[in-house]
Design a protein around this motif. Structure first.
Motif, PDB file in Angstrom:
ATOM      1  N   ASN A 161       0.825  -1.206   0.000  1.00  0.00           N
ATOM      2  CA  ASN A 161       0.000   0.000   0.000  1.00  0.00           C
ATOM      3  C   ASN A 161       0.862   1.260   0.000  1.00  0.00           C
ATOM      4  O   ASN A 161       0.613   2.202  -0.758  1.00  0.00           O
ATOM      5  CB  ASN A 161      -0.933  -0.003   1.210  1.00  0.00           C
ATOM      6  CG  ASN A 161      -1.863   1.194   1.215  1.00  0.00           C
ATOM      7  OD1 ASN A 161      -2.599   1.428   0.264  1.00  0.00           O
ATOM      8  ND2 ASN A 161      -1.839   1.966   2.301  1.00  0.00           N
ATOM      9  N   ARG A 217       2.569   1.766  -3.349  1.00  0.00           N
ATOM     10  CA  ARG A 217       1.635   2.241  -4.373  1.00  0.00           C
ATOM     11  C   ARG A 217       1.405   3.738  -4.246  1.00  0.00           C
ATOM     12  O   ARG A 217       1.318   4.447  -5.250  1.00  0.00           O
ATOM     13  CB  ARG A 217       0.307   1.491  -4.244  1.00  0.00           C
ATOM     14  CG  ARG A 217       0.335   0.082  -4.835  1.00  0.00           C
ATOM     15  CD  ARG A 217      -0.961  -0.639  -4.579  1.00  0.00           C
ATOM     16  NE  ARG A 217      -0.988  -1.950  -5.220  1.00  0.00           N
ATOM     17  CZ  ARG A 217      -1.841  -2.912  -4.939  1.00  0.00           C
ATOM     18  NH1 ARG A 217      -2.752  -2.712  -3.977  1.00  0.00           N
ATOM     19  NH2 ARG A 217      -1.793  -4.070  -5.576  1.00  0.00           N
ATOM     20  N   ALA A 276       5.146  -2.275  -5.134  1.00  0.00           N
ATOM     21  CA  ALA A 276       4.782  -1.707  -6.430  1.00  0.00           C
ATOM     22  C   ALA A 276       5.963  -1.053  -7.133  1.00  0.00           C
ATOM     23  O   ALA A 276       5.789  -0.447  -8.192  1.00  0.00           O
ATOM     24  CB  ALA A 276       3.666  -0.685  -6.242  1.00  0.00           C
TER      25      ALA A 276
END
Length: 250
Positions: free
Chosen positions: A141, A144, A177
């Motif tokens: 998270n 990202r 990510a």
């Protein structure tokens, strides 16, 4: 038939999305064909987050990773925001890697969450060449959010992974990510014909590259312009010897 204001708003959204994609496609090449050929677009993606860690998780390899990050940041334009939780950065070494003190804004945050918040704000600012943040943990998270902030401005984000305890190093294997993931280890320098120390050498491992290939490289450390180089014995290696080396190590 759609009203004209709705059409104009839709066009603006499309232009904004395409603008993000153009920034992501822009790259910062290392200037070494052996390295750039393994990266999509021929270089390190701007407007993206990249992870860098020391190979042995110790002080020496950690310093090599920091200098590798400094060399990347040095080759961008503008000021560089460097977020830390420990004031142990040796600025003269960072300057030797091409990033002088007058280009760096060092920000000492209270904890990792504060580092993440400062990195995100720096990436969203849009007026910086790069944002570096020293992190022990990086969740999917959080990565990202940093990636999205990078994409919005075209600023390179560098997550410099550092751990206080060996047990924390396993977090580096967790998915994120980030566009690329690098591991840097110090190697012995090449002996000189006279007493002294030769240019530092590193083993740079490209562990992950989105839409690219993993690879490892023996390189000479960043010079005063932030550029790495291939050692003479590697640069002069013939293609036949290179193929044999890869087969022998397989």
């Amino acid at each position: 038939m759609w009203p004209q204001p709705a059409i104009d708003a839709l066009r603006a959204q499309i232009e904004k999305i395409e603008g993000h994609r153009r920034r992501v496609q822009s790259v910062l090449p290392f200037g070494l064909a052996a390295v750039d050929s393994r990266l999509p677009g021929g270089g390190l993606a701007r407007g993206a987050l990249h992870e860098i860690a020391g190979g042995g998780h110790g002080v020496i390899d950690g310093a090599a990773a920091a200098l590798f990050a400094a060399g990347i940041a040095a080759r961008t334009k503008g000021r560089v925001l460097w977020c830390v939780t420990r004031a142990d950065i040796f600025a003269p070494a960072i300057a030797q890697a091409g990033l002088p003190a007058d280009r760096v804004i060092y920000l000492e945050a209270g904890d990792q969450n504060s580092v993440l918040a400062c990195m995100e704000e720096g990436l969203r600012h849009g007026g910086l060449g790069a944002v570096v943040g020293e992190l022990a943990h990086l969740s999917m998270n959080a990565s990202r959010r940093l990636m999205f902030a990078s994409e919005g401005t075209g600023t390179i984000g560098l997550a410099l992974r550092r751990w206080r305890r060996q047990t924390e190093a396993g977090d580096f294997g967790q998915p994120t990510a980030s566009a690329t993931r690098w591991r840097v280890s110090a190697l012995p320098s090449v002996p000189l014909p006279v007493p002294g120390l030769g240019r530092a050498r590193w083993l740079v491992e490209l562990i992950r590259a989105r839409a690219g290939e993993s690879a490892d490289f023996e390189v000479e450390a960043c010079d005063e312009t932030g550029r790495i180089a291939l050692p003479a014995k590697v640069a002069d290696r013939s293609p036949q010897k290179e193929v044999w080396r890869r087969v022998a190590s397989a």
